[in-house]
Design a protein around this motif. Structure first.
Motif, mmCIF file in Angstrom:
data_model
loop_
_atom_site.group_PDB
_atom_site.id
_atom_site.type_symbol
_atom_site.label_atom_id
_atom_site.label_comp_id
_atom_site.label_asym_id
_atom_site.label_seq_id
_atom_site.Cartn_x
_atom_site.Cartn_y
_atom_site.Cartn_z
ATOM 1 N N LEU A 74 3.922 7.831 -8.175
ATOM 2 C CA LEU A 74 4.135 6.803 -7.148
ATOM 3 C C LEU A 74 3.165 5.654 -7.388
ATOM 4 C CD1 LEU A 74 4.348 8.822 -3.807
ATOM 5 C CD2 LEU A 74 6.222 7.843 -5.112
ATOM 6 N N VAL A 75 3.669 4.445 -7.247
ATOM 7 C CA VAL A 75 2.837 3.251 -7.375
ATOM 8 C C VAL A 75 3.098 2.385 -6.148
ATOM 9 C CG1 VAL A 75 2.308 1.208 -8.754
ATOM 10 C CG2 VAL A 75 2.998 3.341 -9.899
ATOM 11 N N LEU A 76 2.035 2.023 -5.460
ATOM 12 C CA LEU A 76 2.136 1.166 -4.275
ATOM 13 C C LEU A 76 1.434 -0.158 -4.536
ATOM 14 C CD1 LEU A 76 1.187 3.718 -1.475
ATOM 15 C CD2 LEU A 76 3.443 3.215 -2.388
ATOM 16 N N THR A 77 2.103 -1.235 -4.188
ATOM 17 C CA THR A 77 1.529 -2.573 -4.207
ATOM 18 C C THR A 77 2.377 -3.430 -3.274
ATOM 19 O OG1 THR A 77 0.698 -4.366 -5.610
ATOM 20 C CG2 THR A 77 2.872 -3.478 -6.172
ATOM 21 N N THR A 78 1.850 -4.547 -2.853
ATOM 22 C CA THR A 78 2.603 -5.450 -1.997
ATOM 23 C C THR A 78 3.119 -6.588 -2.862
ATOM 24 O OG1 THR A 78 1.255 -4.834 -0.108
ATOM 25 C CG2 THR A 78 2.503 -6.887 0.085
ATOM 26 N N HIS A 79 4.413 -6.547 -3.142
ATOM 27 C CA HIS A 79 5.014 -7.510 -4.062
ATOM 28 C C HIS A 79 4.956 -8.936 -3.526
ATOM 29 C CE1 HIS A 79 6.383 -4.320 -6.680
ATOM 30 N NE2 HIS A 79 6.778 -3.671 -5.596
ATOM 31 N N ASP A 80 5.042 -9.099 -2.210
ATOM 32 C CA ASP A 80 5.006 -10.443 -1.615
ATOM 33 C C ASP A 80 3.718 -11.185 -1.955
ATOM 34 O OD1 ASP A 80 7.431 -9.844 -0.477
ATOM 35 O OD2 ASP A 80 6.622 -9.488 1.526
ATOM 36 N N THR A 81 2.615 -10.436 -2.014
ATOM 37 C CA THR A 81 1.318 -11.061 -2.275
ATOM 38 C C THR A 81 0.827 -10.819 -3.694
ATOM 39 O OG1 THR A 81 0.102 -9.123 -1.488
ATOM 40 C CG2 THR A 81 0.637 -10.818 0.151
ATOM 41 N N GLY A 82 1.468 -9.892 -4.406
ATOM 42 C CA GLY A 82 1.014 -9.555 -5.758
ATOM 43 C C GLY A 82 -0.318 -8.829 -5.759
ATOM 44 N N SER A 83 -0.602 -8.170 -4.646
ATOM 45 C CA SER A 83 -1.891 -7.480 -4.521
ATOM 46 C C SER A 83 -1.754 -6.321 -3.533
ATOM 47 C CB SER A 83 -2.959 -8.453 -4.026
ATOM 48 O OG SER A 83 -2.616 -8.950 -2.751
ATOM 49 N N LEU A 84 -2.831 -5.608 -3.347
ATOM 50 C CA LEU A 84 -2.853 -4.547 -2.352
ATOM 51 C C LEU A 84 -2.993 -5.146 -0.957
ATOM 52 C CD1 LEU A 84 -5.135 -1.964 -4.158
ATOM 53 C CD2 LEU A 84 -2.739 -1.645 -3.525
ATOM 54 N N SER A 85 -2.407 -4.444 0.010
ATOM 55 C CA SER A 85 -2.526 -4.872 1.406
ATOM 56 C C SER A 85 -2.603 -3.633 2.293
ATOM 57 C CB SER A 85 -1.326 -5.733 1.809
ATOM 58 O OG SER A 85 -0.177 -4.923 1.962
ATOM 59 N N GLN A 86 -2.763 -3.867 3.570
ATOM 60 C CA GLN A 86 -2.782 -2.778 4.539
ATOM 61 C C GLN A 86 -1.499 -1.964 4.469
ATOM 62 O OE1 GLN A 86 -5.094 -1.617 6.567
ATOM 63 N NE2 GLN A 86 -6.611 -3.115 5.947
ATOM 64 N N LYS A 87 -0.375 -2.616 4.159
ATOM 65 C CA LYS A 87 0.903 -1.911 4.056
ATOM 66 C C LYS A 87 0.817 -0.758 3.059
ATOM 67 C CE LYS A 87 4.177 -5.641 4.996
ATOM 68 N NZ LYS A 87 5.324 -6.370 4.409
ATOM 69 N N ASP A 88 0.145 -0.986 1.940
ATOM 70 C CA ASP A 88 0.046 0.048 0.906
ATOM 71 C C ASP A 88 -0.732 1.259 1.400
ATOM 72 O OD1 ASP A 88 1.364 -1.536 -1.189
ATOM 73 O OD2 ASP A 88 -0.419 -2.799 -0.979
ATOM 74 N N PHE A 89 -1.825 1.003 2.073
ATOM 75 C CA PHE A 89 -2.652 2.107 2.541
ATOM 76 C C PHE A 89 -2.024 2.838 3.725
ATOM 77 C CE2 PHE A 89 -5.495 -0.461 0.014
ATOM 78 C CZ PHE A 89 -6.082 0.512 -0.781
ATOM 79 N N LYS A 90 -1.307 2.114 4.577
ATOM 80 C CA LYS A 90 -0.584 2.770 5.672
ATOM 81 C C LYS A 90 0.516 3.676 5.120
ATOM 82 C CE LYS A 90 -1.430 -0.702 9.232
ATOM 83 N NZ LYS A 90 -0.847 -1.757 10.063
ATOM 84 N N LEU A 91 1.237 3.193 4.103
ATOM 85 C CA LEU A 91 2.275 4.012 3.494
ATOM 86 C C LEU A 91 1.668 5.208 2.769
ATOM 87 C CD1 LEU A 91 5.226 4.555 2.924
ATOM 88 C CD2 LEU A 91 5.065 2.985 0.965
ATOM 89 N N ALA A 92 0.576 5.007 2.065
ATOM 90 C CA ALA A 92 -0.093 6.119 1.378
ATOM 91 C C ALA A 92 -0.496 7.196 2.384
ATOM 92 C CB ALA A 92 -1.315 5.617 0.612
ATOM 93 N N LYS A 93 -1.054 6.792 3.506
ATOM 94 C CA LYS A 93 -1.456 7.750 4.540
ATOM 95 C C LYS A 93 -0.245 8.499 5.079
ATOM 96 C CE LYS A 93 -4.793 9.522 6.899
ATOM 97 N NZ LYS A 93 -5.679 10.463 6.198
ATOM 98 N N ALA A 94 0.850 7.801 5.296
ATOM 99 C CA ALA A 94 2.073 8.452 5.788
ATOM 100 C C ALA A 94 2.629 9.431 4.751
ATOM 101 C CB ALA A 94 3.123 7.400 6.133
#
Length: 91
Positions: A65-85
């Motif tokens: 699994l790879v998480l990143t926020t494509h809209d910003t081209g970087s990591l965001s809170q969305k990635d860490f919230k999804l990882a936790k879920a």
């Protein structure tokens, strides 16, 4: 997110997520293809609920699994919230 913010968020995760550039990644191995797909489907459901979709690479009993926020081209809170879920899914 700053490097410090990323490290702080990473420290709140239980699993062995690795930070690479502007992504967080994890590798899973399962007992069978069916178990792999059950987990993939659970991730897909959670990702849809979060409106944030990871890259999923499936190889029989292995899943990356790879998480990143494509809209910003970087990591965001969305990635860490999804990882936790994702960590809350029963393996």
């Amino acid at each position: 997110m700053t490097a410090k913010e990323i490290q702080e968020q990473r420290s709140q995760l239980t699993y062995a997520w690795e930070i690479h550039d502007q992504e967080i990644r994890i590798h899973f191995e399962f007992r069978s293809y069916e178990k792999t797909m059950e987990f993939v489907n659970a991730v897909a459901k959670i990702a849809t609920e979060h409106q944030h979709h990871p890259l999923m690479q499936i190889d029989y009993c292995k899943l990356n699994l790879v998480l990143t926020t494509h809209d910003t081209g970087s990591l965001s809170q969305k990635d860490f919230k999804l990882a936790k879920a994702i960590e809350e899914i029963d393996l």
